[in-house]
Design a protein around this motif. Structure first.
Motif, short mmCIF file in Angstrom:
data_model
loop_
_atom_site.label_atom_id
_atom_site.label_comp_id
_atom_site.label_asym_id
_atom_site.label_seq_id
_atom_site.Cartn_x
_atom_site.Cartn_y
_atom_site.Cartn_z
N PHE A 62 15.27 14.41 4.58
CA PHE A 62 14.52 14.75 3.38
C PHE A 62 13.56 13.61 3.00
O PHE A 62 13.83 12.43 3.25
N ALA A 63 12.45 13.99 2.39
CA ALA A 63 11.48 13.03 1.86
C ALA A 63 10.80 13.67 0.66
O ALA A 63 10.84 14.90 0.47
N ASP A 64 10.19 12.85 -0.16
CA ASP A 64 9.50 13.34 -1.35
C ASP A 64 8.32 14.24 -0.95
O ASP A 64 7.59 13.95 -0.01
N LYS B 275 0.83 -1.21 0.00
CA LYS B 275 0.00 0.00 0.00
C LYS B 275 0.86 1.26 0.00
O LYS B 275 0.40 2.33 -0.38
N ILE B 276 2.11 1.13 0.45
CA ILE B 276 3.04 2.25 0.46
C ILE B 276 4.28 1.85 -0.34
O ILE B 276 4.93 0.86 -0.02
N THR B 277 4.59 2.59 -1.37
CA THR B 277 5.73 2.24 -2.24
C THR B 277 6.74 3.38 -2.37
O THR B 277 7.81 3.18 -2.95
N ASP B 278 6.41 4.55 -1.86
CA ASP B 278 7.26 5.71 -2.12
C ASP B 278 7.79 6.38 -0.86
O ASP B 278 8.33 7.48 -0.92
N TYR B 279 7.64 5.72 0.30
CA TYR B 279 8.17 6.31 1.53
C TYR B 279 9.67 6.06 1.61
O TYR B 279 10.13 4.93 1.68
N LYS B 280 10.43 7.13 1.58
CA LYS B 280 11.88 7.05 1.67
C LYS B 280 12.40 8.30 2.36
O LYS B 280 11.96 9.41 2.05
N VAL B 281 13.30 8.11 3.31
CA VAL B 281 13.87 9.21 4.07
C VAL B 281 15.39 9.17 3.93
O VAL B 281 15.99 8.10 4.02
N TRP B 282 16.00 10.33 3.73
CA TRP B 282 17.45 10.36 3.56
C TRP B 282 18.01 11.69 4.06
O TRP B 282 17.27 12.67 4.28
N ASN B 283 19.31 11.70 4.25
CA ASN B 283 20.02 12.95 4.51
C ASN B 283 21.31 12.94 3.69
O ASN B 283 21.49 12.06 2.84
N ASN B 284 22.20 13.86 3.95
CA ASN B 284 23.43 13.95 3.16
C ASN B 284 24.36 12.77 3.37
O ASN B 284 25.29 12.55 2.58
N ASP B 285 24.12 11.99 4.43
CA ASP B 285 24.97 10.82 4.73
C ASP B 285 24.42 9.53 4.14
O ASP B 285 25.10 8.50 4.19
N GLY B 286 23.16 9.56 3.63
CA GLY B 286 22.61 8.34 3.05
C GLY B 286 21.17 8.09 3.45
O GLY B 286 20.46 9.00 3.94
N SER C 241 10.77 18.53 2.28
CA SER C 241 11.10 18.39 0.86
C SER C 241 11.82 19.64 0.36
O SER C 241 12.10 19.76 -0.84
N ASP C 242 12.11 20.57 1.27
CA ASP C 242 12.88 21.76 0.92
C ASP C 242 14.34 21.40 0.66
O ASP C 242 14.80 20.30 1.02
N SER C 243 15.07 22.33 0.11
CA SER C 243 16.50 22.13 -0.10
C SER C 243 17.24 22.24 1.22
O SER C 243 16.69 22.72 2.23
N ASP C 244 18.49 21.81 1.22
CA ASP C 244 19.30 21.86 2.43
C ASP C 244 19.42 23.30 2.94
O ASP C 244 19.26 23.56 4.14
N ALA C 245 19.67 24.22 2.05
CA ALA C 245 19.84 25.62 2.46
C ALA C 245 18.54 26.19 3.03
O ALA C 245 18.55 26.93 4.03
#
Length: 362
Positions: free
Chosen positions: A319-321, A238-249, A298-302
């Motif tokens: 970050f996330a979509d 039911k969920i296919t697009d949940y992904k969380v990341w940062n600059n380290d991976g 979903s904003d940029s790092d800055a």
């Protein structure tokens, strides 16, 4: 024929009331769909690009107006109030919906039209077929409208209008009264990211001009492969697009560990900055309680660093979509509480909880 006409009138009226109420439960969801359509039309019709994009800021108003109209017209049809005018307005509305669903199906754009909100997902061609059927039924009502007796029931229609606007206002100011989204309270996100059962496929093969289906890929190499079709469609994650990341991976699995108080900041454009003082107090109060606060954006790092600095949000960010964040939270900012991947709480910024309220959910 007279009995059939009354049946059709109640059926069409009921469908419009149901469709409108489901969407009024979550008018922000319909707003998102309208924004998608405006952006698609802007890209597909470059001559009118500026016109379509100028409508995006008003998408929420269009959402409330359109969804409320469905309920009001459905009630008016059922109680036989001003049937001549109502039936023609319904016809225009269905013609508009038919155009949208055809465009979605034919060009494979905005593949979920949101006809019944998030309560019921229809495939594009199914949505288009539904609208064609409604179009025929409304034409039948117009043809047979003389058999209906116009009633003086304007008070019921007025009540439906007041109720519709009140429901939309509540859902916008707080959260949808009924949450149909996959990230709702009680759902376990890691489980929903997996199939509910092993996925099974059938293979469409061709040989000597004849098409055959196989549940296992045939060993006969004389068959020509055509396509692979999923048999148990309902078993898909039911969920296919949940992904969380940062600059380290990648950080996705980390969000499922322990107790996480997640502040959703979709973007800085329409962020309600006034609410962040109360959210900041909540973040500071739960530190040391075993609840780990963090920001998803979903904003940029800055941009997110600037927001954290401006509002003194001393918590890590990831970050996330943007579409995923809109699905998780209808408010910006929003508050989402997870424990071992299970959703324990969701709050609009207008109902920011205190520490005791958060801990009571765990």
């Amino acid at each position: 024929m007279k009995i059939l006409a009354h049946i059709v009138r109640f059926l069409v009226g009921g469908i419009f009331i149901f469709s409108g109420l489901v969407k009024l439960n979550d008018p922000v969801g319909t707003q998102i769909k309208l924004e998608e359509y405006f952006e698609v039309f802007a890209a597909d019709m470059p001559v009118m690009h500026d016109f379509w994009m100028s409508l995006v800021p008003f998408a929420l108003y269009f959402s409330v107006l359109m969804c409320a109209a469905e309920v009001i017209l459905g009630v008016a049809l059922i109680v036989s109030w001003r049937l001549k005018q109502v039936s023609w307005v319904l016809l225009l509305l269905v013609v508009f919906f038919t155009f949208l669903t055809f465009y979605s199906a034919y060009y494979n754009k905005v593949t979920d039209c949101g006809c019944f909100g998030d309560f019921l997902k229809l495939k594009p061609w199914t949505s288009f077929t539904k609208d064609i059927v409604l179009l025929v039924l409304i034409l039948f009502i117009i043809w047979q409208r003389k058999v209906f007796r116009n009633l003086r029931t304007g008070s019921l229609v007025a009540f439906s209008a007041i109720f519709s606007v009140a429901l939309a206002f509540y859902a916008i100011r707080y959260l949808p009264p009924i949450d149909f989204l996959p990230y709702k309270i009680g759902n376990n996100i890691p489980q929903l990211m997996q199939p509910s059962e092993p996925l099974r496929y059938k293979y469409i093969m061709e040989k000597d001009g004849k098409t055959e289906e196989f549940e296992k890929f045939p060993s006969d190499t004389t068959y020509k492969y055509k396509e692979m079709v999923l048999i148990n469609e309902n078993a898909k994650p039911k969920i296919t697009d949940y992904k969380v990341w940062n600059n380290d991976g990648d950080f996705t699995q980390e969000t499922f560990k322990g107790k996480k108080l997640i502040i959703i900041i979709k973007n800085g454009t329409d962020l309600n900055g006034a609410s962040l003082a109360e959210i900041r107090s909540l973040i500071n109060s739960v530190k040391g309680s075993g609840v780990e606060p963090l920001i998803l954006t979903s904003d940029s790092d800055a941009e997110i660093q600037e927001i954290r600095k401006a509002y003194l949000l001393d918590v890590p960010y990831y970050f996330a979509d943007g579409t995923v964040l809109k699905t998780i939270s209808r408010s910006n900012p929003g508050i989402w509480l997870l424990e071992d991947g299970t959703v324990k709480g969701k709050w609009h910024y207008n109902t920011t909880p205190d520490k005791e309220n958060v801990l009571s959910k765990l």
